[in-house]
Scaffold this motif. Structure first.
Motif, mmCIF file in Angstrom:
data_model
loop_
_atom_site.group_PDB
_atom_site.id
_atom_site.type_symbol
_atom_site.label_atom_id
_atom_site.label_comp_id
_atom_site.label_asym_id
_atom_site.label_seq_id
_atom_site.Cartn_x
_atom_site.Cartn_y
_atom_site.Cartn_z
ATOM 1 N N ALA A 4 1.146 -1.175 -0.050
ATOM 2 C CA ALA A 4 0.406 -0.126 0.115
ATOM 3 C C ALA A 4 0.927 1.275 0.146
ATOM 4 C CB ALA A 4 -1.196 -0.063 1.175
ATOM 5 N N SER B 24 2.041 0.379 -6.030
ATOM 6 C CA SER B 24 0.609 1.046 -6.626
ATOM 7 C C SER B 24 0.903 2.066 -6.653
ATOM 8 C CB SER B 24 0.296 1.463 -5.053
ATOM 9 O OG SER B 24 -1.027 1.546 -4.659
ATOM 10 N N ARG C 282 -7.970 -10.328 2.611
ATOM 11 C CA ARG C 282 -8.079 -8.868 3.286
ATOM 12 C C ARG C 282 -7.541 -8.110 2.564
ATOM 13 N NH1 ARG C 282 -12.014 -5.646 2.733
ATOM 14 N NH2 ARG C 282 -13.396 -7.083 2.942
ATOM 15 N N GLN C 283 -5.751 -8.517 2.607
ATOM 16 C CA GLN C 283 -4.977 -7.783 1.881
ATOM 17 C C GLN C 283 -4.986 -8.064 0.553
ATOM 18 O OE1 GLN C 283 -1.438 -9.328 3.750
ATOM 19 N NE2 GLN C 283 0.194 -7.787 2.012
ATOM 20 N N ARG C 284 -5.146 -8.584 0.353
ATOM 21 C CA ARG C 284 -5.657 -8.834 -1.315
ATOM 22 C C ARG C 284 -6.808 -7.838 -1.792
ATOM 23 N NH1 ARG C 284 -7.601 -14.109 -2.080
ATOM 24 N NH2 ARG C 284 -6.795 -15.189 0.197
ATOM 25 N N VAL C 285 -7.573 -7.942 -1.659
ATOM 26 C CA VAL C 285 -9.093 -6.354 -1.647
ATOM 27 C C VAL C 285 -7.774 -5.356 -1.579
ATOM 28 C CG1 VAL C 285 -10.687 -5.273 -0.498
ATOM 29 C CG2 VAL C 285 -10.748 -7.946 -1.029
ATOM 30 N N GLU C 286 -7.840 -5.005 -0.541
ATOM 31 C CA GLU C 286 -6.781 -3.866 0.330
ATOM 32 C C GLU C 286 -5.303 -3.500 -1.524
ATOM 33 O OE1 GLU C 286 -8.012 -1.428 1.025
ATOM 34 O OE2 GLU C 286 -9.463 -2.537 1.839
ATOM 35 N N THR C 287 -4.661 -4.777 -1.885
ATOM 36 C CA THR C 287 -3.871 -4.306 -3.063
ATOM 37 C C THR C 287 -4.853 -4.029 -3.788
ATOM 38 O OG1 THR C 287 -2.434 -5.427 -2.026
ATOM 39 C CG2 THR C 287 -2.049 -5.616 -4.243
ATOM 40 N N ARG D 181 -7.471 -2.275 -4.162
ATOM 41 C CA ARG D 181 -8.585 -0.589 -3.887
ATOM 42 C C ARG D 181 -6.588 0.025 -4.296
ATOM 43 N NH1 ARG D 181 -11.787 -2.442 1.372
ATOM 44 N NH2 ARG D 181 -13.791 -3.400 -0.642
ATOM 45 N N GLY D 182 -5.576 -0.480 -3.959
ATOM 46 C CA GLY D 182 -4.498 0.620 -3.897
ATOM 47 C C GLY D 182 -3.498 0.912 -4.788
ATOM 48 N N THR E 203 -17.739 -6.531 0.171
ATOM 49 C CA THR E 203 -17.009 -6.244 -0.812
ATOM 50 C C THR E 203 -18.101 -5.493 -1.564
ATOM 51 O OG1 THR E 203 -16.046 -8.762 -0.387
ATOM 52 C CG2 THR E 203 -15.411 -6.622 -2.620
ATOM 53 N N ASP F 190 -17.401 -2.903 -4.065
ATOM 54 C CA ASP F 190 -16.627 -3.489 -5.147
ATOM 55 C C ASP F 190 -16.148 -4.254 -5.897
ATOM 56 O OD1 ASP F 190 -14.865 -3.236 -3.097
ATOM 57 O OD2 ASP F 190 -13.465 -1.974 -3.462
#
Length: 317
Positions: free
Chosen positions: A22, A27, A82-87, A89-90, A122, A124
């Motif tokens: 992130a 990113s 959760r980290q994959r989702v945030e990746t 999004r980042g 989720t 998105d």
């Protein structure tokens, strides 16, 4: 559609930081790409989210796929959900999918229940569903559509089934009538299946010409054959998943004589990556597209606008 923009103009070189960190270099480079095009973000139509025990088995398959492809296949984004989702999004991915698929009967309905829950938590993620040739397929596909499924996944290679199986005729008809797209892995990469290649899925399109079929991986390695299919059927689209990257070019290079056709089909090509199951940084998928030299208009359409139109996304979030 091409405007002659130089390849590689926006994308720098990753500096060795962990991919997807992130706020990290990758990113920043990914977001710099779509901002440079004047886009509100990316739409990735081919990403995988599955129940954990299924994802672990998928990763184990890729860990062992080297003898089949002649190359190792490291999973670049092997992190918790959760980290994959945030990746994503980042990276500025506005919408993504949870491509999941059964390899045996009595599995698809359970996967669809999981993916409906995942989509509900989720927002998105485009609500994704799947199917398998079995007696109750029409029933659970109907429930998924009525429950808000926006896209389906069919994996002919992993499932090992013929898409023309009579148990699926009602499913294809239902999806064609509802206008819900189906992302189908029907090409023969990375290894051929019993029912891969353009022939079997062409039979489905002959019976259901209104089907919105998204050919995964550009139909790799039968690129030209699947572009022929798109020429014959206006509802056929192709996603760029894994195509044009250095990894895939070494195994199944895209024929450069087809670049003019790629430009002509620019309004029916969708950006996809196979995240997280890719053997390279996410950035490479964008670098591969830009290296084709088809121009900014083509890149804007492929990376965002075509999928935004297909799924009715608002102009920006």
């Amino acid at each position: 559609m091409a405007d002659g923009s130089p390849a590689g103009r926006r994308i720098g070189t990753a500096d060795g930081s962990p991919p997807g960190t992130a706020g990290g270099p990758e990113s920043e480079q990914v977001t710099g790409f779509w901002r440079g095009l004047g886009l509100p973000g990316l739409v990735d139509v081919h990403t995988h989210f599955m129940p954990e025990r299924v994802m672990v088995k998928v990763w184990a398959y890729f860990d062992s796929v080297g003898p089949l492809t002649g190359r190792s296949w490291p999973i670049t984004y092997r992190t918790e959900e959760r980290q994959r989702v945030e990746t994503l999004r980042g990276f500025g991915v506005r919408r993504f999918t949870s491509m999941l698929y059964p390899h045996k009967p009595a599995m698809a309905a359970w996967l669809n229940s999981w993916s409906a829950d995942f989509a509900s938590r989720t927002p998105d993620c485009l609500h994704t569903a799947t199917f398998f040739p079995e007696p109750d397929a029409v029933d659970y596909v109907t429930r998924a559509v009525e429950g808000g499924a926006r896209v389906f996944k069919a994996h002919l290679q992993v499932g090992g089934y013929h898409p023309g199986d009579e148990l699926l005729d009602g499913v294809w008809g239902l999806l064609a009538e509802a206008g819900v797209p189906v992302v189908a892995h029907c090409g023969s990469a990375p290894v051929p299946g019993r029912h891969t290649g353009p022939g079997p899925i062409a039979g489905v399109l002959a019976r259901h010409p209104c089907l919105r079929l998204i050919v995964a991986h550009m139909g790799m390695p039968e690129y030209g054959d699947f572009m022929d299919l798109a020429d014959r059927h206006p509802g056929v689209l192709l996603d760029t998943t894994m195509a044009f990257t250095a990894f895939s070019e070494a195994l199944s290079p895209f024929p450069r004589e087809h670049l003019p056709r790629l430009a002509d089909l620019g309004d029916r090509i969708l950006f996809g990556t196979d995240f997280p199951n890719i053997p390279h940084p996410y950035l490479e998928a964008l670098r591969g597209l830009e290296s084709l030299g088809l121009g900014d208009d083509w890149l804007r359409a492929v990376c965002h606008d075509n999928a935004a139109r297909l799924f009715g996304l608002p102009p920006g979030d």
